[in-house]
Design a protein around this motif. Structure first.
Motif, PDB file in Angstrom:
ATOM      1  N   SER A 194       0.821  -1.206   0.000  1.00 11.90           N
ATOM      2  CA  SER A 194       0.000   0.000   0.000  1.00 11.90           C
ATOM      3  C   SER A 194       0.860   1.264   0.000  1.00 11.90           C
ATOM      4  O   SER A 194       0.556   2.230  -0.713  1.00 11.90           O
ATOM      5  CB  SER A 194      -0.927  -0.008   1.215  1.00 11.90           C
ATOM      6  OG  SER A 194      -1.888   1.009   1.121  1.00 11.90           O
ATOM      7  N   ALA A 195       1.925   1.270   0.780  1.00 10.02           N
ATOM      8  CA  ALA A 195       2.821   2.429   0.786  1.00 10.02           C
ATOM      9  C   ALA A 195       3.452   2.626  -0.588  1.00 10.02           C
ATOM     10  O   ALA A 195       3.630   3.757  -1.052  1.00 10.02           O
ATOM     11  CB  ALA A 195       3.904   2.247   1.848  1.00 10.02           C
ATOM     12  N   GLY A 196       3.774   1.519  -1.254  1.00  7.62           N
ATOM     13  CA  GLY A 196       4.345   1.599  -2.596  1.00  7.62           C
ATOM     14  C   GLY A 196       3.385   2.173  -3.609  1.00  7.62           C
ATOM     15  O   GLY A 196       3.803   2.844  -4.573  1.00  7.62           O
ATOM     16  N   ASP A 197       2.068   1.931  -3.432  1.00  8.64           N
ATOM     17  CA  ASP A 197       1.070   2.489  -4.351  1.00  8.64           C
ATOM     18  C   ASP A 197       1.205   4.000  -4.427  1.00  8.64           C
ATOM     19  O   ASP A 197       1.224   4.585  -5.517  1.00  8.64           O
ATOM     20  CB  ASP A 197      -0.345   2.129  -3.884  1.00  8.64           C
ATOM     21  CG  ASP A 197      -0.637   0.640  -3.963  1.00  8.64           C
ATOM     22  OD1 ASP A 197       0.161  -0.084  -4.586  1.00  8.64           O
ATOM     23  OD2 ASP A 197      -1.652   0.203  -3.377  1.00  8.64           O
ATOM     24  N   VAL A 198       1.269   4.651  -3.274  1.00  8.94           N
ATOM     25  CA  VAL A 198       1.368   6.115  -3.229  1.00  8.94           C
ATOM     26  C   VAL A 198       2.753   6.573  -3.680  1.00  8.94           C
ATOM     27  O   VAL A 198       2.885   7.523  -4.456  1.00  8.94           O
ATOM     28  CB  VAL A 198       1.076   6.641  -1.808  1.00  8.94           C
ATOM     29  CG1 VAL A 198       1.178   8.165  -1.780  1.00  8.94           C
ATOM     30  CG2 VAL A 198      -0.293   6.200  -1.342  1.00  8.94           C
ATOM     31  N   MET A 199       3.784   5.895  -3.205  1.00  7.41           N
ATOM     32  CA  MET A 199       5.143   6.325  -3.512  1.00  7.41           C
ATOM     33  C   MET A 199       5.420   6.324  -5.013  1.00  7.41           C
ATOM     34  O   MET A 199       5.996   7.278  -5.559  1.00  7.41           O
ATOM     35  CB  MET A 199       6.150   5.418  -2.786  1.00  7.41           C
ATOM     36  CG  MET A 199       7.598   5.849  -2.969  1.00  7.41           C
ATOM     37  SD  MET A 199       8.714   5.037  -1.804  1.00  7.41           S
ATOM     38  CE  MET A 199       8.575   3.333  -2.324  1.00  7.41           C
ATOM     39  N   PHE A 200       4.972   5.276  -5.707  1.00  3.80           N
ATOM     40  CA  PHE A 200       5.241   5.202  -7.139  1.00  3.80           C
ATOM     41  C   PHE A 200       4.275   6.067  -7.948  1.00  3.80           C
ATOM     42  O   PHE A 200       4.638   6.551  -9.025  1.00  3.80           O
ATOM     43  CB  PHE A 200       5.198   3.748  -7.602  1.00  3.80           C
ATOM     44  CG  PHE A 200       6.338   2.931  -7.069  1.00  3.80           C
ATOM     45  CD1 PHE A 200       7.647   3.338  -7.245  1.00  3.80           C
ATOM     46  CD2 PHE A 200       6.108   1.757  -6.359  1.00  3.80           C
ATOM     47  CE1 PHE A 200       8.704   2.607  -6.741  1.00  3.80           C
ATOM     48  CE2 PHE A 200       7.155   1.012  -5.858  1.00  3.80           C
ATOM     49  CZ  PHE A 200       8.467   1.435  -6.046  1.00  3.80           C
TER      50      PHE A 200
END
Length: 409
Positions: free
Chosen positions: A384-390
Motif C-alpha cells: 500500500s505504501a508503494g502504491d502512493v510512492m510510485f
C-alpha cells in the motif's frame, strides 16, 4: 445467532487467529491423541484448495478487462514502476532465499512429486501447462495454464468485450472474492486444527522452523521497503527518496498493516495523494490500479514460500529457473486477492513450476496462514505504501520532463 456471527466478524481477524494458534498449540501438547481436532485444518485447507483456481482465473481476467488504454505517459510510467518494483522484489526474494535457505515441516510423499531434470524440462513443462485445456487447468489446479488463459481472455475482453460483459466478469470476480472472504473468516478454526496437528506430531520445535521462515520473509520485505523501492525512486527522480518513502510508510503503510487490505486502504492513499499535491484525475486511477498490480510483498511471499518448499523437498534450483520463478511470481502477484492472505493462494501456481503437487503446495499455504499474523500485515503495508510512492514518483517524473521541454528564455 445473528448477533453472535456479527460479533465474530467484527472481532479482529488477527486476534482470532492468534487465539486459534494458542489453543491449537495447547491442545496439541495436552491432548495429542484427539486427532479429530486436526479435521478442522483439513477442511480449511480443502476449502481453499477448491476455490483458489477459480479465484485466480476471475481476478486476473477482471483486472485486465477493466484496464484502460491510452492513459498517457504518466500512466505508462506508473505501470512500469509498479511492475518493475514487483519484479525486483521477487528477484530480491530469490537472492535472500539462496543466501539464507530455509525448510518447512511438510507431510511429503517422495513418490508423489518428481523434481524437474533441469531448465529444459522446466521450460517444457511450463509451455505445456500454459496451453493446457482451460477447463482442465481449472479442474486440475494448473495455475500456469489458468494464468495464461485468464490473461488472454482478459486482454480480448478489453479490446472487443461490451461493458455489460466486463461488468458480469467483475461481478463474478467479486462473488468469488466474497466466498474467499467467508472462508478466511473460518481461518481461526483452520489454524487451530493445523497447529494442533503440527504440535501433536512434531512438538513445539515446529515453531522454530516457522520462526526462521518468518525472519527471512520479514527481512526481505524490509530490504525492499527501505532499499530497493527507494532506489527505484532515486533513479527516476534523481533526488533523496527517503522523505517520500518514510511519509508513505507512516501515513499509508501503518494503517494498511492493521487493515491487512490494500483495497480497504485506497481512501487513505487517495487522501495522502491529495496532501502530496498530485492531480486527482491521475491518482483516482493509479491508486486503485496499484492496489491490484503493485504487489511487492505478495511477490516476496510467493517466491520465498515456493523456494522453501523446494528446499524442503530437496529440489535443486538453478539461477535461470529462479529468474523464471521471479517472473511467474510477479505475474501471479498482480492477480492476488485483496483479502487477507490472498497472496498465499498463488503459491501453488509457482510450485507447479518445479513439479510440486497441489496437495503439498497447499500445505505450504497452510503454513503461510499460521505465520500470516505478521507476514500478511507487513506485506500489505509495503504494498500500500508503494502504491502512493510510485504514483507520486510517476507524476513528479512527468512534471520534470515537462519542465525540461519548456523553452529557455
Amino acid at each position: 445467532m445473528k448477533n453472535l456471527v456479527n460479533k465474530w466478524t467484527k472481532t479482529s481477524l488477527i486476534l482470532r487467529i492468534l487465539v486459534g494458534l494458542v489453543i491449537g498449540a495447547v491442545l496439541g501438547l495436552i491432548l495429542p491423541d484427539m486427532t479429530v481436532i486436526a479435521i478442522l485444518g483439513t477442511v480449511f485447507v480443502n476449502a481453499l484448495k477448491s476455490i483458489a483456481p477459480i479465484l485466480v482465473f476471475f481476478l486476473v481476467m477482471s483486472s485486465l478487462s477493466r484496464a484502460g488504454g491510452g492513459l498517457g505517459s504518466r500512466f505508462r510510467t506508473v505501470i512500469i514502476l509498479y511492475m518493475l518494483s514487483t519484479l525486483l522484489a521477487a528477484l530480491t526474494a530469490v537472492i535472500v532465499s539462496f543466501s539464507f535457505p530455509v525448510t518447512i515441516n511438510l507431510a511429503i510423499d517422495a513418490a508423489e512429486s518428481t523434481p524437474p531434470g533441469g531448465i529444459g524440462e522446466v521450460l517444457s513443462n511450463l509451455l505445456t501447462n500454459m496451453v493446457a485445456n482451460p477447463v482442465a487447468a481449472l479442474i486440475n489446479a494448473n495455475y500456469v495454464g489458468i494464468l495464461f488463459w485468464s490473461v488472454i481472455v482478459g486482454l480480448v475482453l478489453r479490446r472487443i468485450g461490451s461493458e455489460t460483459t466486463r461488468s458480469v466478469i467483475t461481478d463474478l470476480s467479486n462473488v468469488v472474492s466474497r466466498i474467499v472472504a467467508l472462508i478466511i473468516q473460518c481461518a481461526p478454526f483452520g489454524i487451530l486444527g493445523l497447529v494442533f496437528d503440527a504440535v501433536s506430531t512434531s512438538g513445539l520445535t515446529i515453531f522454530t522452523d516457522y520462526g526462521r521462515l518468518l525472519l527471512v520473509l520479514v527481512g526481505c520485505m524490509l530490504t525492499v521497503a527501505f532499499v530497493v523501492d527507494p532506489l527505484i525512486v532515486a533513479v527516476f527522480l534523481r533526488k533523496n527518496p527517503y522523505p517520500l518513502a518514510f511519509r508513505c510508510l507512516k501515513e499509508s503503510g501503518l494503517t494498511a498493516f492493521f487493515t491487512r487490505s490494500s483495497a480497504a486502504n485506497i481512501p487513505v492513499n487517495m487522501a495522502l495523494c491529495e496532501k502530496l499535491g498530485l492531480e486527482k484525475d491521475f491518482y483516482a486511477v493509479s491508486i486503485p490500479l496499484g492496489a491490484t498490480i503493485n504487489m511487492d510483498g505478495a511477490a516476496i511471499t510467493i517466491t520465498i514460500m515456493t523456494l522453501a518448499t523446494a528446499h524442503t523437498m530437496g529440489i535443486t534450483v538453478d539461477i535461470p529457473t529462479a529468474v523464471i520463478l521471479s517472473v511467474i511470481a510477479t505475474l501471479g502477484a498482480c492477480g492476488a486477492s485483496g483479502v487477507a492472505g490472498g497472496s498465499l493462494l498463488l503459491i501453488p501456481m509457482a510450485c507447479s513450476l518445479f513439479g510440486i503437487s497441489n496437495d503439498i503446495a497447499m500445505q505450504t499455504v497452510a503454513v503461510g496462514f499460521i505465520i500470516g499474523v505478521v507476514q500478511d500485515s507487513l506485506e500489505t503495508a509495503i504494498n500500500s505504501a508503494g502504491d502512493v510512492m510510485f504514483a507520486a514518483t510517476a507524476e513528479y517524473h512527468d512534471r520534470m520532463k515537462s519542465e525540461r521541454r519548456k523553452p529557455q528564455l
